[in-house]
Enzyme design. Structure first.
Site, PDB file in Angstrom:
ATOM      1  CB  ALA A 181       7.287  -0.842   5.235  1.00  0.00           C
TER       2      ALA A 181
ATOM      3  CB  ALA B   9      11.429   1.077   3.976  1.00  0.00           C
TER       4      ALA B   9
ATOM      5  CB  CYS C  47       1.165  -0.558   5.287  1.00  0.00           C
ATOM      6  SG  CYS C  47       2.910  -0.099   5.362  1.00  0.00           S
TER       7      CYS C  47
ATOM      8  CG  ASP D  47      -2.225   0.616   1.038  1.00  0.00           C
ATOM      9  OD1 ASP D  47      -2.226   1.847   0.820  1.00  0.00           O
ATOM     10  OD2 ASP D  47      -3.255  -0.064   1.106  1.00  0.00           O
TER      11      ASP D  47
END
Lengths: 156, 242
Positions: free
Chosen positions: B153, B168, B184, B88
Site C-alpha cells: 500500500a 507499507a 484502502c 484511504d
C-alpha cells in the site's frame, strides 16, 4: 486554383512548424504570473484568482480531492493554503501571493477532475483580496515559467 | 556549489533503521525531518521501521471504512490515527515493512505521479526477488497487487516538494486485522502477504526491509552515483555505493 494552392502551402508550412517544435507538452498562458511551486495567478485590480498549472496537474496525476480553505482566511505568499489528492498522494498548494480568501471554487468538491481538464479556467481554486500588490513582482512571467519547467523536467 | 559540482557529487540517501515505532512518534520524527530537509539541513532520508498494530486514515478521513466501533480497537490491541497523507484507511502491524522516504522531489524534478510509480516499481521488484509476480494497481487502485490481492500500500504527503509517509509492504503481518476495515476503500478485494504468495524461505524482517529500501534507492538513482549511509542504534554504518 490559386486559393487552393495558397491554402495547401499554408497548411504545409503550419505542419512544418508543428513538427519542428520541441515536445514540451504543458500549456503556459501569457497573461498569467507563476510561482516556482507551479501555481498560476490572474490579477484583476486588487483581486487575484489562482490555481495550479498544466505542468503541475500533469505531474500530479488524476486529482480525486481538493481541500479548500475557509472564506475569510488569510493566506501568505509561499505558504500552504490547501491541498489536492491524486494517486494516494496529498500535495500542498502554496499561495503565490498574500491576501484574504474571498471566494473558493466549490465545484471542485464534486468535480475535482476539473483541475486536470481545465487547470486555468474551470479548475481555478480560490480568489483572494491582495494585501500587498508588490508581491506580484516576485513571480515569474510566462516565458520565465516555461523555461523553469523545462529545466525542472531536464533534471531526471 | 556550482552546477557542475552539483552534477558530480554523489546523491546520498541516509537510512534510519528504527525498529518498531509507535505511530504517533513516527509522525513527530517525520515532521521534524521534513522541516530539516526543506531547510537543507539534512540529505534525502529514508526511514525503515515497523509499527505496532495501528489503523490509520488519510486526509479525507474516510472513517466509514472502519467496520467496527473505534472503542473496540483497544480490545484488538490496536490504535487509530488520523493523518495528512493521501489514500484511504489501512492497517500497519508487525512483520509489515514500512518505508518512509523523506526526499526532495523538487531537486530530482519529479512530481507525485512519477514518485508513486517509483514506489510501486520498487515493491514489484522486491516481490520478484521471491518470485512473486506483482503488478501496479489499475487506475484508481494505486498500490501493488498479486492478481486481485493487495500486497503493498502507498499513502504519501508532499509538502513544498518534500515527501513524507510512504509505503507499507506485507511480509507476514496478521492479515486478520484487515477484516475490520475496507482496506484502502476497495471492497471485495483481498489483502495478501509475501508469506502467502511464496514458498521461498523469508529472511529476517530487518534484512527484508533493507532489501526493499535498496530497491527504492535503485529505482530513484539508477543513472547516478549514489551511496547509502545507515544509522542504527548501534552506530553509523556505511554501505558500498550500489
Amino acid at each position: 486554383m490559386a486559393a487552393r494552392f495558397l491554402w495547401a502551402s499554408r497548411a504545409a508550412s503550419h505542419l512544418r512548424i508543428s513538427v519542428a517544435q520541441r515536445g514540451f507538452a504543458s500549456v503556459v498562458l501569457k497573461d498569467l504570473k507563476y510561482a516556482d511551486s507551479h501555481e498560476w495567478v490572474k490579477i484583476d485590480g486588487n483581486k487575484a484568482t489562482f490555481g495550479i498549472t498544466d505542468h503541475a496537474q500533469d505531474h500530479l496525476g488524476d486529482v480525486v480531492y481538493v481541500e479548500l480553505p475557509d472564506l475569510g482566511r488569510s493566506v501568505s505568499q509561499g505558504e500552504s493554503f490547501g491541498a489536492v489528492e491524486s494517486v494516494k498522494a496529498t500535495s500542498d498548494i502554496n499561495s503565490p501571493v498574500s491576501g484574504k480568501v474571498v471566494e473558493v471554487n466549490e465545484v471542485l468538491t464534486e468535480s475535482p477532475g476539473l483541475v486536470n481538464t481545465s487547470p486555468y479556467e474551470e479548475g481555478w481554486i480560490i480568489k483572494v483580496e491582495l494585501s500587498d500588490a508588490g508581491e506580484v513582482e516576485k513571480l515569474m512571467d510566462s516565458d520565465k515559467y516555461s523555461k523553469f519547467c523545462e529545466e525542472e523536467d531536464a533534471k531526471h | 556549489m556550482d552546477d557542475l559540482q552539483k552534477m558530480r557529487s554523489p546523491r546520498t540517501l541516509e537510512v534510519w533503521k528504527l525498529g518498531t515505532v509507535n505511530y504517533l512518534k513516527s509522525l513527530k520524527v517525520e515532521d521534524k525531518l521534513v522541516s530539516d530537509r526543506k531547510a537543507n539541513r539534512i540529505p534525502d532520508t529514508l526511514l525503515s521501521l515497523q509499527h505496532p498494530p495501528s489503523y490509520t486514515l488519510g486526509k479525507r478521513r474516510t472513517d466509514h471504512n472502519l467496520l467496527i466501533p473505534e472503542a473496540d480497537l483497544k480490545g484488538l490491541g490496536a490504535e487509530l490515527h488520523y493523518t495528512q497523507r493521501g489514500g484511504d484507511i489501512t492497517f500497519h502491524g508487525p512483520h509489515q515493512a514500512i518505508l518512509y522516504p523523506i526526499i526532495s522531489l523538487r531537486s530530482i524534478g519529479i512530481g507525485a505521479r512519477n514518485y508513486v510509480e517509483t514506489l510501486e516499481r520498487s515493491m514489484i521488484e522486491f516481490a520478484s526477488v521471491y518470485r512473486v509476480k506483482a503488478r501496479a494497481g489499475h487506475k484508481g487502485e494505486t498500490g501493488v497487487w498479486v492478481g486481485d490481492r493487495k500486497i503493498g500500500a502507498i499513502g504519501v504527503r508532499i509538502s513544498s516538494g518534500i515527501t513524507s509517509h510512504g509505503l507499507a509492504f506485507n511480509i507476514d503481518p496478521d492479515l486478520k486485522y484487515f477484516e475490520h476495515i475496507v482496506p484502502c476503500g476497495i471492497a471485495d478485494k483481498e489483502v495478501t502477504s509475501l508469506r502467502r504468495e511464496t514458498d521461498t524461505m523469508l529472511l529476517h524482517s530487518e534484512e527484508m526491509m533493507m532489501l526493499c529500501g535498496r530497491k527504492i534507492l535503485h529505482s530513484f538513482w539508477t543513472t547516478r552515483r549514489r551511496s547509502i549511509k545507515t544509522n542504527s542504534p548501534s552506530g553509523l554504518t556505511r554501505f558500498n555505493p550500489v
